[in-house]
Design an enzyme around this catalytic site. Structure first.
Site, short mmCIF file in Angstrom:
data_model
loop_
_atom_site.label_atom_id
_atom_site.label_comp_id
_atom_site.label_asym_id
_atom_site.label_seq_id
_atom_site.Cartn_x
_atom_site.Cartn_y
_atom_site.Cartn_z
N GLY A 33 0.82 -1.21 0.00
CA GLY A 33 0.00 0.00 0.00
C GLY A 33 0.85 1.26 0.00
N THR A 34 1.98 1.21 0.67
CA THR A 34 2.85 2.39 0.74
C THR A 34 3.33 2.78 -0.65
OG1 THR A 34 3.55 1.84 2.97
CG2 THR A 34 5.06 3.21 1.68
N ALA A 94 -2.02 -6.39 0.26
CA ALA A 94 -2.39 -7.80 0.46
C ALA A 94 -2.49 -8.20 1.93
CB ALA A 94 -1.36 -8.70 -0.23
N THR A 119 11.20 -7.28 -11.60
CA THR A 119 10.57 -8.61 -11.74
C THR A 119 9.49 -8.75 -10.68
OG1 THR A 119 12.67 -9.46 -12.55
CG2 THR A 119 11.06 -11.10 -11.79
N CYS A 131 1.99 3.98 15.55
CA CYS A 131 3.08 3.19 16.10
C CYS A 131 3.95 2.73 14.94
CB CYS A 131 2.49 1.99 16.81
SG CYS A 131 3.68 0.87 17.47
N1 PLP Z 1 -2.81 2.86 3.79
C1 PLP Z 1 -3.44 2.52 4.92
C2 PLP Z 1 -4.77 3.13 5.22
C3 PLP Z 1 -2.87 1.60 5.79
O1 PLP Z 1 -3.50 1.27 6.91
C4 PLP Z 1 -1.61 1.05 5.46
C5 PLP Z 1 -0.93 0.12 6.39
O2 PLP Z 1 -0.97 0.28 7.58
C6 PLP Z 1 -0.99 1.43 4.27
C7 PLP Z 1 -1.62 2.35 3.46
C8 PLP Z 1 0.35 0.89 3.85
O3 PLP Z 1 0.25 -0.42 3.37
P1 PLP Z 1 1.53 -1.39 3.35
O4 PLP Z 1 1.75 -1.84 4.76
O5 PLP Z 1 1.13 -2.51 2.44
O6 PLP Z 1 2.67 -0.60 2.81
#
Ligand code: PLP
Length: 364
Positions: free
Chosen positions: A73-74, A193, A230, A317
């Site tokens: 997600g980041t 995921a 990859t 945290c």
């Molecule tokens: N966005 C939200 C709302 C999240 O809660 C998180 C993870 O805590 C992320 C993005 C980041 O996801 P990832 O841990 O896969 O990088």
């Protein structure tokens, strides 16, 4: 290691790996698996990646071709914002949005953690017409600390009226309700995921057809030139299997809203000083962010851990340190924020787990 009968209530941080994801990864493990290779091994790997892409697209309501795999997600949030010069976002976004756009214009929230739509209208009215193409509005669908669901349909309408692109961080909503990226009006949306029982280190950015992408990584041009490197083949196999399994979770989360509400009612009945953040807003069924008693968040997390329940401290945290939560601060939570804890159920959580959680928390 936590004790064998420990309860896990920190699913917004990460969920346990689903057996379906573990077995998909185990069966994919071993052969040389570069999905770009032309030989039989490569073609077999490609097939696994494309099956996973279709499973994820089904859960998110997108076309398979809209799914760009990332490292989580980041990265998806960073990637979505990377092609824009101006970012408008909310004060309660995940750090991967806020730190990717340090100069962003921030929209505030009310004391229940809901986006201030009037403030958003005012901000959008100031966008210079010549800057519209280079401006993106990014608002999360549900907050990771409080579970508060944001008025994203209104956000899309306002973004379209203003002629700016719109991104949605769907990380915490994925799997809890059937999403419809195709119909949503979002130009970009982020997924991860490990919040749905897949492995860590893999996620996706959904990109509406015709929307430009500025790749963060330069290299071999994988993912149709949108994300080089990859593919994380095993991670993607696990993500796909988790997405397929999560498709049937919606009823589980509908029931969970009742278990969570019963838990909160029991805590409030025993501890009349309890404050539940965001309780006046629509929230994710699995999340409860609350301050109970006089102990600090950190002390509460440790006390609950000793009692066999894994929770987290209001969420802010990272690297094992608890910081002041920017989300609770934006909600003007006051001194209670330093005592806030976050409880979050997951695909494996039962009604009995919530009952035990209430027992442990009220006995502390
Ligand atoms: N966005 C939200 C709302 C999240 O809660 C998180 C993870 O805590 C992320 C993005 C980041 O996801 P990832 O841990 O896969 O990088």
């Amino acid at each position: 290691m936590p004790r064998a009968d420990a309860l896990y209530f920190d699913n917004n941080a990460t969920a346990p790996l689903r057996p379906e994801a573990a077995s998909a990864m185990q069966s994919a493990m071993g052969p040389p698996s570069n999905p770009s290779s032309v030989h039989g091994y490569g073609r077999a790997a490609r097939q696994i990646v494309e099956t996973a892409r279709a499973e994820i697209a089904l859960l998110a309501g997108s076309r398979p071709a809209d799914v760009v795999f990332t490292s989580g997600g980041t990265e998806a949030n960073n990637l979505a914002l990377s092609g824009f010069d101006h970012v408008i976002t909310s004060a309660i976004e995940h750090d991967s949005v806020l730190r990717a756009a340090p100069d962003a214009v921030l929209i505030g929230v009310d004391t229940d953690g809901r986006l201030d739509l009037d403030a958003l209208r005012d901000i959008l009215a100031t966008v210079d017409p010549s800057a519209r193409d280079k401006t993106i509005l990014s608002v999360m669908m549900a907050n990771n600390e409080t579970g508060v669901i944001q008025p994203v349909d209104d956000v899309v309408t306002l973004a379209k009226q203003a002629g700016v692109a719109v991104h949605c961080d769907m990380v915490q909503m994925l799997g809890k309700s059937h999403l419809d990226f195709a119909a949503s009006g979002f130009d970009y949306a982020s997924l991860s995921a490990h919040k749905i029982g897949g492995p860590t280190g893999v996620g996706a950015l959904l990109v509406r057809p015709g929307r430009a992408m500025t790749s963060l990584l330069r290299g071999g041009g994988q993912e149709q030139g949108r994300r080089s490197g990859t593919e994380n083949f095993l991670g993607i196999a696990g993500f796909g299997a988790a997405a397929k399994a999560a498709f049937d979770d919606v009823a589980h989360y509908r029931a969970m809203a009742e278990w969570r509400d019963a838990f909160e009612a029991r805590v409030a009945a025993v501890r009349n000083d309890a404050v539940i953040y965001g309780s006046g807003a629509e929230r994710l069924a699995n999340t409860s962010c609350l301050a109970v008693g006089s102990k600090s968040s950190e002390t509460m997390v440790m006390a609950m851990d000793l009692a066999g329940v894994a929770i987290s401290a209001g969420s802010a945290c990272s690297s094992g340190k608890v910081h002041e939560s920017h989300v609770l601060k934006a909600m003007k939570a006051g001194e209670g924020a330093a005592r806030a804890i976050r409880i979050s159920g997951g695909w494996q959580t039962t009604k009995v787990d919530f009952e035990k959680l209430a027992e442990v928390l009220t006995a502390l």
